[in-house]
Design an enzyme around this catalytic site. Structure first.
Site, mmCIF file in Angstrom:
data_model
loop_
_atom_site.group_PDB
_atom_site.id
_atom_site.type_symbol
_atom_site.label_atom_id
_atom_site.label_comp_id
_atom_site.label_asym_id
_atom_site.label_seq_id
_atom_site.Cartn_x
_atom_site.Cartn_y
_atom_site.Cartn_z
ATOM 1 N N GLU A 98 12.234 -6.026 0.338
ATOM 2 C CA GLU A 98 11.781 -6.796 -0.356
ATOM 3 C C GLU A 98 11.627 -6.869 -2.146
ATOM 4 O OE1 GLU A 98 8.200 -8.494 2.147
ATOM 5 O OE2 GLU A 98 7.735 -6.728 0.712
ATOM 6 N N CYS A 111 11.984 -5.949 -9.598
ATOM 7 C CA CYS A 111 11.497 -5.126 -8.736
ATOM 8 C C CYS A 111 12.230 -4.786 -7.539
ATOM 9 C CB CYS A 111 9.665 -4.995 -8.236
ATOM 10 S SG CYS A 111 9.491 -3.889 -8.003
ATOM 11 N N CYS A 118 8.670 4.548 2.679
ATOM 12 C CA CYS A 118 8.288 5.398 1.871
ATOM 13 C C CYS A 118 7.662 7.231 2.427
ATOM 14 C CB CYS A 118 7.758 4.737 0.492
ATOM 15 S SG CYS A 118 7.708 6.456 -0.700
ATOM 16 N N CYS A 122 1.680 8.039 0.048
ATOM 17 C CA CYS A 122 0.222 7.303 -1.130
ATOM 18 C C CYS A 122 -0.809 6.725 -0.092
ATOM 19 C CB CYS A 122 0.798 6.661 -2.448
ATOM 20 S SG CYS A 122 2.135 8.008 -2.991
ATOM 21 N N CYS A 125 -1.182 3.147 -0.798
ATOM 22 C CA CYS A 125 0.189 2.215 -0.733
ATOM 23 C C CYS A 125 0.501 1.433 0.626
ATOM 24 C CB CYS A 125 1.708 2.866 -1.372
ATOM 25 S SG CYS A 125 3.013 2.161 -1.420
ATOM 26 N N SER A 200 10.985 4.560 -11.531
ATOM 27 C CA SER A 200 9.076 4.825 -11.366
ATOM 28 C C SER A 200 9.629 6.284 -10.549
ATOM 29 C CB SER A 200 8.273 3.657 -10.706
ATOM 30 O OG SER A 200 7.167 3.548 -10.729
ATOM 31 N N CYS A 343 2.192 -5.638 -6.148
ATOM 32 C CA CYS A 343 2.822 -4.170 -6.702
ATOM 33 C C CYS A 343 1.847 -2.946 -5.387
ATOM 34 C CB CYS A 343 2.183 -3.134 -7.729
ATOM 35 S SG CYS A 343 2.355 -3.505 -9.264
HETATM 36 N N1 SAH Z 1 7.736 5.264 -5.369
HETATM 37 C C1 SAH Z 1 7.713 4.563 -6.289
HETATM 38 C C2 SAH Z 1 7.315 3.283 -7.167
HETATM 39 C C3 SAH Z 1 7.664 2.451 -5.876
HETATM 40 S S1 SAH Z 1 5.533 1.684 -6.338
HETATM 41 C C4 SAH Z 1 6.091 5.000 -7.286
HETATM 42 O O1 SAH Z 1 4.753 5.691 -6.602
HETATM 43 O O2 SAH Z 1 6.667 5.212 -7.993
HETATM 44 C C5 SAH Z 1 5.371 1.161 -7.178
HETATM 45 C C6 SAH Z 1 4.227 1.034 -8.551
HETATM 46 O O3 SAH Z 1 2.634 0.295 -7.951
HETATM 47 C C7 SAH Z 1 2.766 2.697 -8.280
HETATM 48 O O4 SAH Z 1 2.666 3.009 -9.451
HETATM 49 C C8 SAH Z 1 2.196 2.642 -7.184
HETATM 50 O O5 SAH Z 1 1.801 3.758 -7.332
HETATM 51 C C9 SAH Z 1 2.098 1.558 -7.292
HETATM 52 N N2 SAH Z 1 1.362 1.172 -6.376
HETATM 53 C C10 SAH Z 1 0.962 1.301 -4.435
HETATM 54 N N3 SAH Z 1 0.679 0.946 -4.209
HETATM 55 C C11 SAH Z 1 -0.427 -0.125 -4.969
HETATM 56 C C12 SAH Z 1 -1.553 -1.319 -4.675
HETATM 57 N N4 SAH Z 1 -1.649 -1.221 -3.025
HETATM 58 N N5 SAH Z 1 -2.265 -1.383 -5.635
HETATM 59 C C13 SAH Z 1 -1.413 -1.246 -6.466
HETATM 60 N N6 SAH Z 1 -0.265 -0.761 -7.101
HETATM 61 C C14 SAH Z 1 0.324 0.089 -5.765
HETATM 62 FE FE1 SF4 Z 2 5.990 6.173 -1.768
HETATM 63 FE FE2 SF4 Z 2 5.505 5.328 -3.881
HETATM 64 FE FE3 SF4 Z 2 4.140 3.445 -2.724
HETATM 65 FE FE4 SF4 Z 2 4.032 6.735 -3.233
HETATM 66 S S1 SF4 Z 2 2.835 4.588 -4.580
HETATM 67 S S2 SF4 Z 2 4.201 5.580 -1.074
HETATM 68 S S3 SF4 Z 2 5.224 7.241 -3.413
HETATM 69 S S4 SF4 Z 2 6.288 3.665 -2.570
#
Ligand code: SAH
Ligand code: SF4
Length: 361
Positions: A98, A111, A118, A122, A125, A200, A343
């Site tokens: 996406e 974006c 990934c 995390c 996410c 990022s 995000c």
């Molecule tokens: N993998 C990279 C970039 C993609 S994620 C990274 O982690 O930086 C982009 C941003 O969205 C990151 O800061 C991530 O922590 C945030 N993010 C992930 N899941 C989220 C959620 N459920 N709510 C809000 N932000 C989130």
């Molecule tokens: Fe991957 Fe970024 Fe999501 Fe963490 S927040 S699982 S690094 S996409």
């Protein structure tokens, strides 16, 4: 006996300026042909060699036979009531990723995704919850900008900023991300300023140094916790690259960039987990000697998530606590959540996941 399959045509979206010059030279053409191609393909959004009228007919025919501008098929194109637009691109092997466009007054941010799924996993996410399938090629990354630029032009809008905040961890795909970054900031490509292209990362320390040497674009670091015990739980890569190593890499990055560009630290606010006054104090302490801007992101829920978004008053209070201690802090407005484009909500379609440990290696 079956005839051998023809060699696949080179996708020119995979090639940055230096690689395109090599492509031309190897076929007996002058390097300026590469510059013409860059302008046609990226500057003007042209995919059809026949339309590139200042190239000789013979060269155009050669290109038809050897190369192509290959853009993944669009499976879906949705626009939210706030103008946020999301495309779903079909990739080979049944995967899909996406891309989100966020219009704001005076700017438009795209974006982009860098991986299918990934491996960092995390805890909060949706992309991480899907597992990892594969890296995107340079062409698949660039195609997201190529396509968005063309679509948006038709409605009189432009992409002014690119952020690598879609699916995937860009610094675990650096060999393909670097040429894409170079095309984005190339005057003959998309001509974006280095300050308007942001990578990022969850904190892949060695790759942060390599990014700085390969394309010193703006950096955002996904922090989410200011102490190792909590960050180990939220961002598992912290066990490999803990905060002390991460912050040292941040200082090296800033020291090497032109005019000491600040780093944006992203901090997803998870109700009752990392939004207490002690968390704010620890964050201020951690960032005291780095040129930093904090971007708070109230948690965006997705099915199966085990966190909650703090109430707006709690978010505002956390922001005030940072600001009152001199930390430049903004809160990201939730955009496009009606179409699951906010995000952390990007999930695409991830086929046949690989084991995470294998993918991270
Ligand atoms: N993998 C990279 C970039 C993609 S994620 C990274 O982690 O930086 C982009 C941003 O969205 C990151 O800061 C991530 O922590 C945030 N993010 C992930 N899941 C989220 C959620 N459920 N709510 C809000 N932000 C989130
Ligand atoms: Fe991957 Fe970024 Fe999501 Fe963490 S927040 S699982 S690094 S996409």
């Amino acid at each position: 006996m079956a005839a051998p399959a023809p060699a696949p045509r080179q996708n020119l979206l995979d090639l940055d300026r230096a690689a395109l010059e090599r492509f031309c030279l190897e076929r007996g053409h002058k390097p300026f042909r590469a510059r013409q191609l860059l302008q046609w393909i990226h500057g003007r959004g042209e995919a059809d060699f026949a339309a590139m009228t200042d190239l000789s007919k013979a060269f155009r025919q050669e290109l038809e036979a050897l190369a192509q501008v290959r853009v993944p098929k669009v499976l879906a194109d949705n626009i939210a009531p706030d103008g946020t637009r999301k495309w779903l691109f079909a990739l080979e092997g049944g995967n899909a990723v996406e891309t989100v466009f966020i219009p704001e007054t005076g700017r438009g941010t795209l974006c982009v995704s860098s991986q299918v799924g990934c491996a960092v996993d995390c805890a909060f996410c949706a992309t991480g919850a899907q597992g990892f399938n594969r890296n995107l090629t340079t062409g698949e990354i660039v195609a997201q900008l190529w396509w968005a630029t063309r679509c948006l032009q038709q409605q009189g809008t432009a992409v002014t900023n690119v952020v690598f905040m879609g699916m995937g961890e860009p610094l675990l795909n650096l060999p393909n991300v670097l040429p894409a970054l170079r095309l984005m900031v190339d005057d003959l490509g998309y001509g974006l300023s280095k300050r308007r292209v942001t990578v990022s990362t969850s904190g892949i320390v060695p790759a942060m140094d390599r990014l700085r040497d390969g394309a010193d674009v703006a950096l955002a670091v996904s922090l989410h916790a200011a102490e190792d015990a909590l960050r180990d739980e939220l961002v598992p890569i912290n066990r490999k690259y803990p905060l002390a190593a991460l912050m040292a890499a941040c200082r090296r990055y800033v020291a090497a960039t032109e005019r000491r560009m600040h780093i944006t630290f992203e901090y997803v606010l998870l109700g009752g987990v990392n939004d207490r006054p002690a968390d704010a104090r620890a964050l201020v302490r951690l960032l005291q000697d780095v040129p930093a801007k904090v971007n708070l992101i109230p948690f965006n829920p997705f099915p199966g998530a085990r966190f909650v978004r703090p109430a707006p008053a709690q978010v505002a209070d956390f922001q005030r606590q940072l600001q009152s201690r001199g930390l430049l802090t903004t809160t990201r407005r939730t955009r496009g959540d009606e179409i699951d484009a906010a995000c952390g909500q990007l999930a695409g379609q991830v086929m046949a996941r690989r084991r995470r440990a294998e993918a991270r290696a």
